[in-house]
Design a protein around this motif. Structure first.
Motif, PDB file in Angstrom:
ATOM      1  N   SER A   6      16.947   3.505 -52.341  1.00 26.55           N
ATOM      2  CA  SER A   6      16.226   2.691 -51.369  1.00 26.55           C
ATOM      3  C   SER A   6      16.158   3.381 -50.031  1.00 26.55           C
ATOM      4  O   SER A   6      15.118   3.420 -49.380  1.00 26.55           O
ATOM      5  CB  SER A   6      16.916   1.329 -51.226  1.00 26.55           C
ATOM      6  N   VAL A 113       8.274  -7.940 -53.534  1.00 26.35           N
ATOM      7  CA  VAL A 113       9.027  -9.194 -53.439  1.00 26.35           C
ATOM      8  C   VAL A 113      10.297  -8.974 -52.628  1.00 26.35           C
ATOM      9  O   VAL A 113      10.438  -9.464 -51.518  1.00 26.35           O
ATOM     10  CB  VAL A 113       9.355  -9.738 -54.842  1.00 26.35           C
ATOM     11  N   THR A 114      11.224  -8.219 -53.200  1.00 22.30           N
ATOM     12  CA  THR A 114      12.465  -7.945 -52.466  1.00 22.30           C
ATOM     13  C   THR A 114      12.312  -6.780 -51.497  1.00 22.30           C
ATOM     14  O   THR A 114      13.025  -6.705 -50.497  1.00 22.30           O
ATOM     15  CB  THR A 114      13.605  -7.632 -53.448  1.00 22.30           C
ATOM     16  N   GLU A 115      11.406  -5.867 -51.820  1.00 24.07           N
ATOM     17  CA  GLU A 115      11.148  -4.714 -50.966  1.00 24.07           C
ATOM     18  C   GLU A 115       9.645  -4.522 -50.807  1.00 24.07           C
ATOM     19  O   GLU A 115       8.898  -4.563 -51.786  1.00 24.07           O
ATOM     20  CB  GLU A 115      11.741  -3.439 -51.563  1.00 24.07           C
ATOM     21  N   ARG A 160       9.828  -5.304 -45.406  1.00 21.13           N
ATOM     22  CA  ARG A 160      10.680  -6.341 -45.967  1.00 21.13           C
ATOM     23  C   ARG A 160      11.662  -5.648 -46.904  1.00 21.13           C
ATOM     24  O   ARG A 160      11.274  -5.142 -47.960  1.00 21.13           O
ATOM     25  CB  ARG A 160       9.838  -7.388 -46.715  1.00 21.13           C
ATOM     26  N   SER A 161      12.931  -5.603 -46.490  1.00 16.55           N
ATOM     27  CA  SER A 161      13.906  -4.853 -47.259  1.00 16.55           C
ATOM     28  C   SER A 161      15.313  -5.288 -46.900  1.00 16.55           C
ATOM     29  O   SER A 161      15.583  -5.685 -45.763  1.00 16.55           O
ATOM     30  CB  SER A 161      13.760  -3.345 -46.974  1.00 16.55           C
ATOM     31  N   ALA A 162      16.200  -5.186 -47.858  1.00 14.66           N
ATOM     32  CA  ALA A 162      17.605  -5.481 -47.594  1.00 14.66           C
ATOM     33  C   ALA A 162      18.223  -4.465 -46.652  1.00 14.66           C
ATOM     34  O   ALA A 162      19.271  -4.708 -46.065  1.00 14.66           O
ATOM     35  CB  ALA A 162      18.387  -5.485 -48.919  1.00 14.66           C
TER      36      ALA A 162
END
Length: 351
Positions: A6, A113-115, A160-162
């Motif tokens: 990531s 979605v998550t990234e 958009r990312s953790a």
């Protein structure tokens, strides 16, 4: 491993257009194309060399911590360079098809979605548009809708990312350039956001909203083109004036470390040409030409553009050449098209 991958995707996204990045050399394979021509045209010779460096004729790779990773950002730089030179159209088609593969695409853009990464999404959308395809249907993904969904209320396109938001001036500029080609055009607040991060001297920073606004050649070159495409000519003009003011006597442009190089000069030259600064562009083009390996160089290197004019370094030459082609050709991102490009990887003609 998930964390490393990531972070690597973010590194590729952020640094794909930065001039000072020094990378371990990509693996090289024999070209797929069987079309061989010769040329004396500098952009064509550079693009031909670049096409011959593609791994399996379709992609670039980067070695990071001893592991080879796909480099989607550099591969897209090559797609845009082929269009600018009007050659290697077959290589451009294969390269874009590779980046658009769901597994490769999602490793670059995120899964949505998550990234989801704004700069990567915008850059792929722009490359698809340049090649005359539909950015709203890339392997079942609507890149334009996804990009618009990443716009914050401020007008800034964000990730958009953790791992956080790594969006910057490059992300914003590529977003404007891609959206300018759509029927709806550029959102006014998105253009306003980019215009608003301009430094007092007229240039643009790499990372906006910092305590100190430090103008950067690469960021300014891209922002100028994006603002011009969005109809913000005043802010674009200020950026162009700043670029002219920092151009070296040799015609080159320097990175933040003070090194005149092909990457920064290629982007600046492209912006100057698109902005109508013909004399400044000609001087920048002359600097780029001085870095190009010609007939006195090793046959395998001829046509390539060296990063800084020192000993030829294949570790930096692919990215340097990809960005130099845009400056040598003098075609802005907003006007770039692969229409009319011919197949084959031309070789520099030598006696």
């Amino acid at each position: 491993m998930v964390v490393r991958l990531s972070r690597y995707r973010l590194l590729t996204l952020l640094c794909g257009v930065l001039a000072a990045l020094t990378l371990t050399g990509p693996a090289v394979a024999a070209p797929v194309s069987t079309t061989t021509t010769t040329t004396v045209d500098r952009p064509s010779a550079a693009a031909g060399w670049l096409a011959r460096q593609l791994v399996d004729g379709e992609r670039f790779e980067t070695v990071f911590d001893g592991v080879a990773y796909p480099d989607q950002g550099l591969t897209l730089d090559a797609v845009l360079a082929f269009a600018a030179a009007g050659v290697a159209d077959d290589s451009g088609a294969r390269a874009l098809a590779w980046v658009s593969r769901p597994d490769v695409r999602d490793g670059y853009l995120g899964d949505g979605v998550t990234e989801a990464y704004a700069g990567a999404t915008a850059k792929l959308a722009l490359a698809v548009q340049v090649r005359g395809a539909d950015p709203t249907s890339v392997g079942g993904v609507d890149l334009i809708a996804r990009l618009r969904g990443l716009q914050a209320p401020s007008g800034r396109f964000t990730d958009r990312s953790a791992w956080g938001d790594y969006s910057n001036t490059f992300s914003q500029s590529f977003a404007l350039l891609a959206l300018a080609r759509t029927p709806a055009g550029v959102p006014a607040d998105a253009a306003g956001y980019l215009a608003g991060v301009r430094c007092a001297d007229g240039g643009f920073p790499v990372v906006p909203e910092q305590p100190v606004c430090a103008s950067d050649v690469d960021a300014t070159a891209l922002a100028v083109q994006a603002l011009k495409a969005a109809g913000r000519s005043a802010e674009a003009g200020a950026g162009l004036r700043w670029l002219v003011s920092v151009q070296g006597t040799d015609g080159g442009f320097r990175n933040s470390g003070g090194v005149a190089n092909a990457n920064s000069t290629g982007l600046a030259a492209q912006a100057l040409a698109a902005g109508g600064r013909t004399l400044a562009w000609a001087r920048a083009r002359g600097f780029l030409a001085s870095l190009q390996v010609c007939c006195t160089g090793a046959p395998a290197d001829r046509g390539a553009v060296d990063y800084d004019g020192g000993t030829f370094d294949p570790a930096t030459a692919t990215r340097a050449t990809a960005q130099a082609v845009l400056g040598l050709a003098g075609v802005g991102y907003a006007q770039l098209t692969a229409a009319g490009a011919v197949p084959g990887a031309p070789e520099l003609v030598c006696p």
